[in-house]
Design an enzyme around this catalytic site. Sequence first.
Site, PDB file in Angstrom:
ATOM      1  N   ASP A   7      44.324  34.504  45.119  1.00  0.00           N
ATOM      2  CA  ASP A   7      44.276  34.347  43.407  1.00  0.00           C
ATOM      3  C   ASP A   7      42.959  34.673  42.928  1.00  0.00           C
ATOM      4  O   ASP A   7      42.051  34.113  42.815  1.00  0.00           O
ATOM      5  CB  ASP A   7      44.548  33.011  43.246  1.00  0.00           C
ATOM      6  CG  ASP A   7      44.499  32.698  41.453  1.00  0.00           C
ATOM      7  OD1 ASP A   7      44.630  33.720  40.804  1.00  0.00           O
ATOM      8  OD2 ASP A   7      44.192  31.660  41.204  1.00  0.00           O
ATOM      9  N   ASP A 108      48.685  35.441  37.415  1.00  0.00           N
ATOM     10  CA  ASP A 108      48.384  33.879  37.723  1.00  0.00           C
ATOM     11  C   ASP A 108      49.439  33.128  37.202  1.00  0.00           C
ATOM     12  O   ASP A 108      49.770  32.140  37.785  1.00  0.00           O
ATOM     13  CB  ASP A 108      47.031  33.465  37.594  1.00  0.00           C
ATOM     14  CG  ASP A 108      46.659  33.816  36.118  1.00  0.00           C
ATOM     15  OD1 ASP A 108      47.268  34.532  35.196  1.00  0.00           O
ATOM     16  OD2 ASP A 108      45.793  33.446  35.472  1.00  0.00           O
ATOM     17  N   ARG A 109      49.902  33.412  36.014  1.00  0.00           N
ATOM     18  CA  ARG A 109      50.625  32.604  34.991  1.00  0.00           C
ATOM     19  C   ARG A 109      52.093  32.594  35.748  1.00  0.00           C
ATOM     20  O   ARG A 109      52.807  31.582  35.935  1.00  0.00           O
ATOM     21  CB  ARG A 109      50.830  32.892  33.766  1.00  0.00           C
ATOM     22  CG  ARG A 109      49.348  32.790  33.003  1.00  0.00           C
ATOM     23  CD  ARG A 109      49.518  33.424  31.675  1.00  0.00           C
ATOM     24  NE  ARG A 109      50.279  32.368  30.935  1.00  0.00           N
ATOM     25  CZ  ARG A 109      50.608  32.538  29.567  1.00  0.00           C
ATOM     26  NH1 ARG A 109      50.063  33.494  28.806  1.00  0.00           N
ATOM     27  NH2 ARG A 109      51.329  31.623  28.927  1.00  0.00           N
ATOM     28  N   ASP A 128      47.054  25.078  33.507  1.00  0.00           N
ATOM     29  CA  ASP A 128      46.062  25.692  34.302  1.00  0.00           C
ATOM     30  C   ASP A 128      44.609  25.799  33.663  1.00  0.00           C
ATOM     31  O   ASP A 128      44.510  26.539  32.596  1.00  0.00           O
ATOM     32  CB  ASP A 128      46.385  27.065  34.804  1.00  0.00           C
ATOM     33  CG  ASP A 128      45.547  27.523  36.285  1.00  0.00           C
ATOM     34  OD1 ASP A 128      44.348  27.073  36.382  1.00  0.00           O
ATOM     35  OD2 ASP A 128      46.309  28.536  36.674  1.00  0.00           O
TER      36      ASP A 128
END
Length: 246
Positions: A7, A108-109, A128
Amino acid sequence: MPLLCIDIGNTHTHYGVVATGATVFQRAMATRLLDDARDGFGPALAQILAGHPAIEGAAFCSVVPTATEKLSPLLAALKLPRPVFQLTYEKKLGVRIGYPRPKEIGADRLANAAGAHALFGSPAIVIDLGTAVTFDIITQSRGYEGGIIAPGVEVMRRYLHEQTALLPVLDDSLEVTRAIGQSTVEAMRIGTVVGFGGMIQALLDAVLAELAPRGEPLPRVLATGSSAALLDKTLRHPFTPVPDLT
């Protein structure tokens, strides 16, 4: 099937090995060091493969295009049995995307939405807490339908110093024992920590209030990211910490 999962965030890159539905280990490095010959991802990959020779493939998401350019040749050089998988909105993620402009969604979402749906089902809200705070909402009726982006706690802490003449740089402590500060540093820390928690609670309240009239079941709230521990003392709504969700 052991997989190397990565990530790439704006500040940090998190990586680890995932096998049989569980994270074997997780590490992090500064994203700016990805192509560093001594401390970058090349040496880290060598250590990972030495300790986990059964890795069959790699999957990654990235919100930093220049870092993606640095990482891609490193992964290709591994010559793993399976092709490298880059998570994008065009891939099959196991969750429907009801967002009108999916190309704008950070990878990432999308990873958080896919992970939340796969592990816990829908509906869910993923909070997050990294450089930015993101809320991602997955509903039964629309799948991934959008969310919220707000400043993270480190951004708030730096901003106070960078935009004023006299306020100092805060240290890494996030410990708050009272609501009335007895020094400049304590006042700044209270404002940041307590104010940050209040912001998260207010945003969550607004999302829940919008979902309720639509007949959606009460969503499960998941928390991930480097600052997720702050919610322990500040969030009134029950939540499930999932440190390695992304």
